[in-house]
Design an enzyme around this catalytic site. Sequence first.
Site, PDB file in Angstrom:
ATOM      1  N   ALA A  46       1.532  -2.799 -15.814  1.00 49.47           N
ATOM      2  CA  ALA A  46       1.695  -1.674 -16.747  1.00 49.47           C
ATOM      3  C   ALA A  46       0.374  -1.004 -17.128  1.00 49.47           C
ATOM      4  O   ALA A  46       0.202  -0.527 -18.242  1.00 49.47           O
ATOM      5  CB  ALA A  46       2.460  -2.128 -17.994  1.00 49.47           C
ATOM      6  N   HIS A  49      -4.408   2.638 -14.052  1.00 52.55           N
ATOM      7  CA  HIS A  49      -5.746   2.304 -13.566  1.00 52.55           C
ATOM      8  C   HIS A  49      -6.627   3.557 -13.551  1.00 52.55           C
ATOM      9  O   HIS A  49      -6.132   4.665 -13.326  1.00 52.55           O
ATOM     10  CB  HIS A  49      -5.669   1.741 -12.141  1.00 52.55           C
ATOM     11  CG  HIS A  49      -4.939   0.437 -12.044  1.00 52.55           C
ATOM     12  ND1 HIS A  49      -5.357  -0.696 -12.693  1.00 52.55           N
ATOM     13  CD2 HIS A  49      -3.813   0.085 -11.364  1.00 52.55           C
ATOM     14  CE1 HIS A  49      -4.531  -1.695 -12.415  1.00 52.55           C
ATOM     15  NE2 HIS A  49      -3.577  -1.248 -11.620  1.00 52.55           N
ATOM     16  N   VAL A 171      22.916   3.310  -1.507  1.00 54.17           N
ATOM     17  CA  VAL A 171      22.966   4.079  -0.258  1.00 54.17           C
ATOM     18  C   VAL A 171      23.160   3.113   0.901  1.00 54.17           C
ATOM     19  O   VAL A 171      22.404   2.148   1.058  1.00 54.17           O
ATOM     20  CB  VAL A 171      21.677   4.918  -0.083  1.00 54.17           C
ATOM     21  CG1 VAL A 171      21.667   5.613   1.275  1.00 54.17           C
ATOM     22  CG2 VAL A 171      21.552   5.931  -1.217  1.00 54.17           C
ATOM     23  N   ARG A 308       5.436  -6.779  -4.906  1.00 53.62           N
ATOM     24  CA  ARG A 308       4.811  -5.499  -4.551  1.00 53.62           C
ATOM     25  C   ARG A 308       5.380  -4.981  -3.226  1.00 53.62           C
ATOM     26  O   ARG A 308       5.443  -5.741  -2.248  1.00 53.62           O
ATOM     27  CB  ARG A 308       3.301  -5.668  -4.378  1.00 53.62           C
ATOM     28  CG  ARG A 308       2.580  -6.172  -5.617  1.00 53.62           C
ATOM     29  CD  ARG A 308       1.145  -6.515  -5.245  1.00 53.62           C
ATOM     30  NE  ARG A 308       0.360  -7.007  -6.368  1.00 53.62           N
ATOM     31  CZ  ARG A 308       0.310  -8.286  -6.738  1.00 53.62           C
ATOM     32  NH1 ARG A 308       1.024  -9.206  -6.107  1.00 53.62           N
ATOM     33  NH2 ARG A 308      -0.455  -8.647  -7.744  1.00 53.62           N
ATOM     34  N   ILE A 333       4.568   2.047  -1.819  1.00 57.54           N
ATOM     35  CA  ILE A 333       4.015   2.496  -3.108  1.00 57.54           C
ATOM     36  C   ILE A 333       3.784   1.256  -3.982  1.00 57.54           C
ATOM     37  O   ILE A 333       4.513   0.986  -4.936  1.00 57.54           O
ATOM     38  CB  ILE A 333       4.931   3.536  -3.804  1.00 57.54           C
ATOM     39  CG1 ILE A 333       5.381   4.624  -2.822  1.00 57.54           C
ATOM     40  CG2 ILE A 333       4.207   4.135  -5.005  1.00 57.54           C
ATOM     41  CD1 ILE A 333       4.301   5.558  -2.328  1.00 57.54           C
ATOM     42  N   GLU A 334       2.765   0.513  -3.582  1.00 60.26           N
ATOM     43  CA  GLU A 334       2.346  -0.664  -4.365  1.00 60.26           C
ATOM     44  C   GLU A 334       1.315  -0.186  -5.387  1.00 60.26           C
ATOM     45  O   GLU A 334       1.116   1.019  -5.562  1.00 60.26           O
ATOM     46  CB  GLU A 334       1.768  -1.712  -3.411  1.00 60.26           C
ATOM     47  CG  GLU A 334       0.683  -1.155  -2.520  1.00 60.26           C
ATOM     48  CD  GLU A 334      -0.265  -2.185  -1.962  1.00 60.26           C
ATOM     49  OE1 GLU A 334      -0.421  -3.251  -2.561  1.00 60.26           O
ATOM     50  OE2 GLU A 334      -0.875  -1.912  -0.930  1.00 60.26           O
ATOM     51  N   SER A 339       0.254   4.220 -11.669  1.00 57.09           N
ATOM     52  CA  SER A 339      -0.783   5.166 -12.106  1.00 57.09           C
ATOM     53  C   SER A 339      -0.661   6.492 -11.365  1.00 57.09           C
ATOM     54  O   SER A 339      -0.903   7.556 -11.925  1.00 57.09           O
ATOM     55  CB  SER A 339      -2.174   4.584 -11.834  1.00 57.09           C
ATOM     56  OG  SER A 339      -2.233   3.239 -12.212  1.00 57.09           O
ATOM     57  N   CYS A 397      17.659  -7.474 -34.076  1.00 66.18           N
ATOM     58  CA  CYS A 397      16.647  -8.329 -33.434  1.00 66.18           C
ATOM     59  C   CYS A 397      15.579  -8.645 -34.479  1.00 66.18           C
ATOM     60  O   CYS A 397      14.849  -7.755 -34.906  1.00 66.18           O
ATOM     61  CB  CYS A 397      16.036  -7.608 -32.237  1.00 66.18           C
ATOM     62  SG  CYS A 397      14.563  -8.411 -31.599  1.00 66.18           S
TER      63      CYS A 397
HETATM   64  C1  LIG Z   1       2.938  -7.566  -9.749  1.00 61.23           C
HETATM   65  C2  LIG Z   1       2.733  -6.079  -9.751  1.00 61.23           C
HETATM   66  C3  LIG Z   1       1.756  -5.494 -10.561  1.00 61.23           C
HETATM   67  C4  LIG Z   1       1.549  -4.126 -10.545  1.00 61.23           C
HETATM   68  N1  LIG Z   1       0.696  -3.565 -11.446  1.00 61.23           N
HETATM   69  C5  LIG Z   1       0.498  -2.225 -11.441  1.00 61.23           C
HETATM   70  C6  LIG Z   1      -0.356  -1.616 -12.407  1.00 61.23           C
HETATM   71  O1  LIG Z   1      -0.820  -2.247 -13.349  1.00 61.23           O
HETATM   72  N2  LIG Z   1      -0.614  -0.295 -12.278  1.00 61.23           N
HETATM   73  C7  LIG Z   1      -0.092   0.452 -11.268  1.00 61.23           C
HETATM   74  O2  LIG Z   1      -0.422   1.627 -11.163  1.00 61.23           O
HETATM   75  N3  LIG Z   1       0.797  -0.076 -10.393  1.00 61.23           N
HETATM   76  C8  LIG Z   1       1.109  -1.389 -10.472  1.00 61.23           C
HETATM   77  N4  LIG Z   1       2.009  -1.946  -9.611  1.00 61.23           N
HETATM   78  C9  LIG Z   1       2.707  -1.074  -8.667  1.00 61.23           C
HETATM   79  C10 LIG Z   1       3.858  -0.335  -9.335  1.00 61.23           C
HETATM   80  O3  LIG Z   1       4.611  -1.213 -10.143  1.00 61.23           O
HETATM   81  C11 LIG Z   1       4.737   0.268  -8.245  1.00 61.23           C
HETATM   82  O4  LIG Z   1       3.929   1.063  -7.416  1.00 61.23           O
HETATM   83  C12 LIG Z   1       5.849   1.135  -8.801  1.00 61.23           C
HETATM   84  O5  LIG Z   1       6.556   0.501  -9.831  1.00 61.23           O
HETATM   85  C13 LIG Z   1       6.807   1.484  -7.670  1.00 61.23           C
HETATM   86  O6  LIG Z   1       7.820   2.281  -8.204  1.00 61.23           O
HETATM   87  P1  LIG Z   1       8.989   2.800  -7.278  1.00 61.23           P
HETATM   88  O7  LIG Z   1       9.731   3.810  -8.063  1.00 61.23           O
HETATM   89  O8  LIG Z   1       8.440   3.200  -5.957  1.00 61.23           O
HETATM   90  O9  LIG Z   1       9.871   1.505  -6.982  1.00 61.23           O
HETATM   91  P2  LIG Z   1      11.027   0.835  -7.861  1.00 61.23           P
HETATM   92  O10 LIG Z   1      10.686   0.765  -9.275  1.00 61.23           O
HETATM   93  O11 LIG Z   1      11.388  -0.440  -7.182  1.00 61.23           O
HETATM   94  O12 LIG Z   1      12.231   1.856  -7.722  1.00 61.23           O
HETATM   95  C14 LIG Z   1      12.997   1.936  -6.549  1.00 61.23           C
HETATM   96  C15 LIG Z   1      14.453   2.028  -6.949  1.00 61.23           C
HETATM   97  O13 LIG Z   1      15.232   2.252  -5.780  1.00 61.23           O
HETATM   98  C16 LIG Z   1      16.456   1.574  -5.940  1.00 61.23           C
HETATM   99  N5  LIG Z   1      17.053   1.372  -4.621  1.00 61.23           N
HETATM  100  C17 LIG Z   1      16.618   0.537  -3.649  1.00 61.23           C
HETATM  101  N6  LIG Z   1      17.453   0.594  -2.592  1.00 61.23           N
HETATM  102  C18 LIG Z   1      18.424   1.486  -2.899  1.00 61.23           C
HETATM  103  C19 LIG Z   1      19.582   1.957  -2.219  1.00 61.23           C
HETATM  104  N7  LIG Z   1      19.924   1.511  -1.001  1.00 61.23           N
HETATM  105  N8  LIG Z   1      20.372   2.864  -2.832  1.00 61.23           N
HETATM  106  C20 LIG Z   1      20.060   3.322  -4.083  1.00 61.23           C
HETATM  107  N9  LIG Z   1      18.974   2.887  -4.778  1.00 61.23           N
HETATM  108  C21 LIG Z   1      18.167   1.990  -4.190  1.00 61.23           C
HETATM  109  C22 LIG Z   1      16.036   0.271  -6.606  1.00 61.23           C
HETATM  110  O14 LIG Z   1      17.132  -0.361  -7.230  1.00 61.23           O
HETATM  111  C23 LIG Z   1      14.974   0.740  -7.576  1.00 61.23           C
HETATM  112  O15 LIG Z   1      15.511   1.020  -8.851  1.00 61.23           O
HETATM  113  C24 LIG Z   1       2.290  -3.309  -9.652  1.00 61.23           C
HETATM  114  C25 LIG Z   1       3.293  -3.886  -8.868  1.00 61.23           C
HETATM  115  C26 LIG Z   1       3.543  -5.254  -8.950  1.00 61.23           C
HETATM  116  C27 LIG Z   1       4.682  -5.843  -8.191  1.00 61.23           C
END
Ligand SMILES: Cc1cc2nc3c(=O)[nH]c(=O)nc-3n(C[C@H](O)[C@H](O)[C@H](O)COP(=O)(O)OP(=O)(O)OC[C@H]3O[C@@H](n4cnc5c(N)ncnc54)[C@H](O)[C@@H]3O)c2cc1C
Length: 478
Positions: A46, A49, A171, A308, A333-334, A339, A397
């Site tokens: 959270a 960066h 999907v 990740r 998108i790790e 950020s 709560c």
């Molecule tokens: C341990 C850890 C620490 C991190 N710390 C940081 C940090 O401090 N700062 C930073 O900038 N980044 C950090 N990151 C990275 C950041 O958390 C991610 O880059 C970001 O949350 C990715 O978001 P997203 O929307 O791509 O993925 P997600 O949040 O996973 O969203 C993808 C969504 O797609 C949905 N989905 C998947 N498949 C399907 C399907 N077939 N049909 C419909 N929906 C689907 C999922 O259910 C999910 O809700 C960290 C990651 C980790 C794991």
Amino acid sequence: MYDVIIIGSGIVGACVAHYLVPYNLKILLLEKNNEVASGVTKANSAIIHPGYDPKPGTLKARLNVEGNKLYEELTKTLNIPFKRTGSLTVALNEEEEKELINLHERGKVNGVETYLISGDEARKREPNLSDNIRMALYAPTTGILAPWDVVFAVLENAIVNGLELRLNNEVKSITKENDLFKVTTNQGEYLSKYVINAAGLHAIDITKMVSTPDYEMVYTRGQYYLLDRDTNFVESVIYPTPTKLGKGILIVPTIHGNILLGPTSETVPSATNDEVTKDGLKYVKDNVNKMAKNVPYEHVIREFSGVRPKTNAGDFIIRELDDVPGFIELAGIESPGLSAAPAIGIMVRDMILAKVDAKLKENYKIRPFKRQMIMEKTPEEINELVKKNPKYGKIICRCEHITEGEIIDAINGPLKINTIDGIKRYLRPGAGRCQGGFCQVLVLDIIARETGMRKLDILLNNQGSNILAAEKGGAKND
Ligand SMILES: Cc1cc2nc3c(=O)[nH]c(=O)nc-3n(C[C@H](O)[C@H](O)[C@H](O)COP(=O)(O)OP(=O)(O)OC[C@H]3O[C@@H](n4cnc5c(N)ncnc54)[C@H](O)[C@@H]3O)c2cc1C
């Protein structure tokens, strides 16, 4: 028929929606889970960066720095809690000191403000830092927020401005005929001119529905300890000197006053390997103890982990597929994906606007986040609210002081939240010291009463996570 279908309601899908919604486009957001922000976005460090760390010239570097700046405006406009705490990256030996100097130079190339300070100066800022710290890199633009708050605020605004959100829509297949995509989910078929794949850990599976990915996933787990609020252990984010493995084990104050310790960085076989292990947590402790003294482990209230969506490509993958025009892939998108998310949203918006002639909507109106947080109000403000609605005076709560009125607002708001974890993320009942021991059943009662759902059907989070097995003298779940 839609102009754009976005798959995935994490921070990335939400930010893409946010920047597209002001335009005259019919947009559908599909999410497989019961709640938004329930993927990678729900379990991470959270941190917004600062961006001195990613390799110059990469998408990660550019979008991290841009995203960090964009959060300023995004959080102000939508009324999302955000704090620039600054950060200290600490060096414990000569080699790490050299690396901090390199990072300081890299920061200049990436356009990020950083300062090298002595170990003593670092300890003046953060008295609980170890006496062994010799030097630190101070970055004033590091920030903290609750990632799911951004998703809630952005999507509530998007929904009142025309976005269609369909939860529980996984999907299953995508085909393309006559320039139109047919997206099939477990609930139905949807046609669209463009598809944006923001499916996080599952982005590769979505891409496989239309093409052959040229990268592989390297799922990487991160384990954490969460400390109770108000230990005041640190004020700013503490990073160790990064290594090839990543940013290392951090000490992070959260926007709610808790402290996070972690995450580990372990390659795991699949996206679902989000277990917490004894070895992982020991690794966290051992590394925190190198950087800090007086660590208040007696205040640990939870252990958790996140996975990740890392790939072997080494950078974010953000592109329209050459062999599938109109299909935009957002994969790998790790970190620093959180950020970078607003900048990713703008980048994808511009990719779409380069293809369609969309005008700004005349009736688009920003709706700031309306969530009431009673605990953050003055006694006078609380009195006023309770006079209007006594339910704002009934604490449900005890740990986080969340009232029945706030829970009812969340259930009846634009996102219609109706799971225990959804309410917990939105408002925090169950996020405190007792972790829901007292309030979970009360929240369940309120959800049942407000929505008319059977108590047996109320879920912790995803399908199959029903809280109750049977009602006394009544119906039963399998
Ligand atoms: C341990 C850890 C620490 C991190 N710390 C940081 C940090 O401090 N700062 C930073 O900038 N980044 C950090 N990151 C990275 C950041 O958390 C991610 O880059 C970001 O949350 C990715 O978001 P997203 O929307 O791509 O993925 P997600 O949040 O996973 O969203 C993808 C969504 O797609 C949905 N989905 C998947 N498949 C399907 C399907 N077939 N049909 C419909 N929906 C689907 C999922 O259910 C999910 O809700 C960290 C990651 C980790 C794991």
